[in-house]
Scaffold this motif. Structure first.
Motif, mmCIF file in Angstrom:
data_model
loop_
_atom_site.group_PDB
_atom_site.id
_atom_site.type_symbol
_atom_site.label_atom_id
_atom_site.label_comp_id
_atom_site.label_asym_id
_atom_site.label_seq_id
_atom_site.Cartn_x
_atom_site.Cartn_y
_atom_site.Cartn_z
ATOM 1 N N LEU A 12 0.822 -1.203 0.000
ATOM 2 C CA LEU A 12 0.000 0.000 0.000
ATOM 3 C C LEU A 12 0.861 1.260 0.000
ATOM 4 O O LEU A 12 0.330 2.365 -0.083
ATOM 5 C CB LEU A 12 -0.915 0.015 1.235
ATOM 6 N N ARG A 13 2.169 1.076 0.132
ATOM 7 C CA ARG A 13 3.135 2.175 0.212
ATOM 8 C C ARG A 13 2.818 3.105 1.394
ATOM 9 O O ARG A 13 2.972 4.327 1.321
ATOM 10 C CB ARG A 13 3.174 2.978 -1.095
ATOM 11 N N LEU A 14 2.381 2.492 2.491
ATOM 12 C CA LEU A 14 2.107 3.265 3.696
ATOM 13 C C LEU A 14 3.373 3.942 4.209
ATOM 14 O O LEU A 14 3.317 5.025 4.798
ATOM 15 C CB LEU A 14 1.531 2.354 4.784
ATOM 16 N N GLU A 15 4.508 3.281 3.990
ATOM 17 C CA GLU A 15 5.780 3.827 4.464
ATOM 18 C C GLU A 15 6.034 5.207 3.867
ATOM 19 O O GLU A 15 6.408 6.158 4.575
ATOM 20 C CB GLU A 15 6.922 2.871 4.112
ATOM 21 N N GLN A 16 5.821 5.320 2.560
ATOM 22 C CA GLN A 16 6.022 6.616 1.917
ATOM 23 C C GLN A 16 4.994 7.629 2.384
ATOM 24 O O GLN A 16 5.303 8.818 2.544
ATOM 25 C CB GLN A 16 5.969 6.464 0.398
ATOM 26 N N GLY A 17 3.766 7.177 2.617
ATOM 27 C CA GLY A 17 2.730 8.071 3.111
ATOM 28 C C GLY A 17 3.072 8.636 4.477
ATOM 29 O O GLY A 17 2.866 9.831 4.741
ATOM 30 N N ILE A 18 3.599 7.795 5.359
ATOM 31 C CA ILE A 18 3.993 8.238 6.698
ATOM 32 C C ILE A 18 5.109 9.270 6.604
ATOM 33 O O ILE A 18 5.043 10.344 7.223
ATOM 34 C CB ILE A 18 4.440 7.030 7.541
ATOM 35 N N CYS A 19 6.136 8.956 5.824
ATOM 36 C CA CYS A 19 7.287 9.867 5.702
ATOM 37 C C CYS A 19 6.893 11.174 5.032
ATOM 38 O O CYS A 19 7.347 12.254 5.438
ATOM 39 C CB CYS A 19 8.408 9.186 4.911
ATOM 40 N N ARG A 20 6.040 11.092 4.032
ATOM 41 C CA ARG A 20 5.625 12.306 3.321
ATOM 42 C C ARG A 20 4.812 13.218 4.239
ATOM 43 O O ARG A 20 4.981 14.440 4.231
ATOM 44 C CB ARG A 20 4.806 11.924 2.091
ATOM 45 N N GLU A 21 3.939 12.626 5.058
ATOM 46 C CA GLU A 21 3.126 13.423 5.966
ATOM 47 C C GLU A 21 3.988 14.159 6.982
ATOM 48 O O GLU A 21 3.819 15.363 7.203
ATOM 49 C CB GLU A 21 2.115 12.515 6.685
#
Length: 455
Positions: free
Chosen positions: A61-70
């Motif tokens: 889900l690419r949650l990792e990138q979502g967390i870092c981007r936020e």
């Protein structure tokens, strides 16, 4: 001064040069363990969507990138930073132009370095591209090795170890070159002049009186329980298992829709014969509708049976989605995001108190990240001043972050007051949201209608 590390091949260092080999080469211990290397590789793979659990049935889900981007967006959204010296400020502003995207990588891998390349250029070096040797008592990186790799021809590999070491007397920079016939060993030391681009680099240069590292080092404000060192820990490390389960849960949702596609099983008797083709075979033609809809079968119906049988199972998507959102909320809690940052806000059944605590938790994490980032940028400015002979220029460094998270909460509350005044939001809803009361308690605490005063 230095040509950078553009040709660095990180897998040579991480996978083929174990820490033991690095230690034997520099004849000293390092602050990086094999356990930490494995974790950094895991974070990198997860951030790229290549987690170990991703396969034909489970996608990321690419949650990792979502967390870092936020976190990166919130941290830098209202940052105001500058240097009082015009020349230095121009170099500095150009250096941090790509700070957001590189901070995202630093958040994912735990740390990064902003390394000057001479007077007016910098390079962002993530945790998988440098070897920390020593930290001071407060976690500042004061001894580090950068490694550049060159492959000149088949079975001919050259490595340059560029080491920056700061102590109480000054800064020591050393360059050593090695040649090997294999990409699995460092080989023997050779003169820097062996490679034309390295020929003008000093083997050793010492700068007395330098007070700070000649680079900016950032690490996440998370305690390292992996190996106990000052090496940075990924912002999503505490949610690795939850991210794995969430990816798999989303895989179940995809399968639910795929396996539940409507299909009409059709007896061959319902098909329309077409012209005979070569070999005596007959081609069958379905009614002109969606090609995915019909599946031809020899149903052999009886006299009272239908030629068409529909397969249309009941979807269980609501339960799966509820479970998915529950997992996303737990990830938000673990990594210190607010509820609704990853999960669907309409599924967040939390009291106003819980929502307020979540926002403050996020604010505290953002503030801690900003403090570490400010230290990194301050050291970067010093490094840029050092390479431009401006350390004694009397410059002032400014870095201010605004508290947008808590300010947004006040704006939201003020808007709700206006909605109450307009009559589009009830006093009951307002009390439940902002006072953390359940419906029964809120009703009891409502003022009498005659005395009710709009807020």
């Amino acid at each position: 001064m230095l040509d950078g590390i553009k040709n660095f091949v990180k897998w040579l260092i991480r996978k083929m040069f174990p820490i033991k080999t690095i230690k034997e080469t520099i004849k000293e211990d390092v602050a990086l363990t094999d356990t930490m290397i494995e974790r950094i590789e895991l974070w990198a793979n997860m951030n790229q969507g290549n987690a170990p659990w991703v396969d034909d049935y489970v996608s990321s889900l690419r949650l990792e990138q979502g967390i870092c981007r936020e976190f990166a967006n919130i941290c830098l959204n209202e940052m105001e930073t500058s240097v009082s010296n015009d020349k230095l400020d121009e170099i500095y502003q150009d250096a941090i132009r790509d700070l957001n995207e590189n901070l995202q990588s630093g958040l994912a891998l735990g740390s990064f370095i902003i390394k000057p390349l001479g007077k007016n250029k910098v390079e962002y070096v993530t945790a998988d591209r440098f070897i920390p040797v020593e930290f001071d008592s407060r976690g500042r990186l004061i001894d580090v090795i950068f490694i550049e790799t060159r492959k000149e021809k088949a079975n001919s590999y050259y490595y340059r170890f560029e080491r920056h070491k700061l102590d109480e007397t000054g800064l020591l920079i050393t360059n050593k070159a090695y040649h090997s016939a294999s990409n699995t060993t460092i080989g023997k030391q050779v003169p820097l002049s062996t490679i034309d681009e390295w020929a003008n680099l000093p083997e050793e240069i010492y700068y007395p009186g330098v007070e700070k590292p000649d680079f900016g080092y950032y690490r996440n404000p998370i305690k390292n329980d992996i190996d106990g060192s000052f090496c940075g820990v990924s912002i999503f490390d505490s949610a690795i298992d939850l991210i794995k389960k969430t990816d798999k849960q989303f895989g179940r949702l995809e399968w639910e829709f795929e396996s539940g596609e409507r299909v009409i099983h059709v007896d061959i008797a319902a098909m329309q014969p077409q012209a005979t083709i070569d070999g005596g075979r007959t081609a069958w033609k379905m009614p002109e509708l969606n090609k995915r809809l019909y599946k031809g079968l020899n149903l052999q119906p009886g006299a009272n049976e239908e030629l068409y049988k529909e397969y249309s199972p009941e979807f269980r998507d609501e339960n799966i989605i509820n479970g998915l959102n529950a997992m996303l909320r737990r990830i938000e809690f673990n990594v210190s995001l607010s509820y609704g940052d990853l999960s669907d806000a309409q599924y967040v059944e939390k009291t106003a108190t819980e929502l307020s605590i979540a926002k403050k938790r996020k604010y505290n994490m953002v503030t801690a990240i900003q403090k570490n980032l400010k230290d990194c940028l301050e050291d970067l400015v010093y490094a840029l001043a050092f390479y431009n002979a401006l350390t004694k220029s009397g410059y002032d460094f400014v870095c201010i972050f605004n508290d947008s998270i808590l300010v947004d909460e006040e704006k939201e509350r003020e808007q709700d007051r206006k909605d109450v005044a307009m009559g589009v939001m009830s006093h009951l809803e307002y009390r439940m949201k902002w006072f953390g009361e359940d419906e029964e308690t809120a009703k009891k605490n409502l003022p009498q209608q005659a005395d009710m005063v709009q807020e």
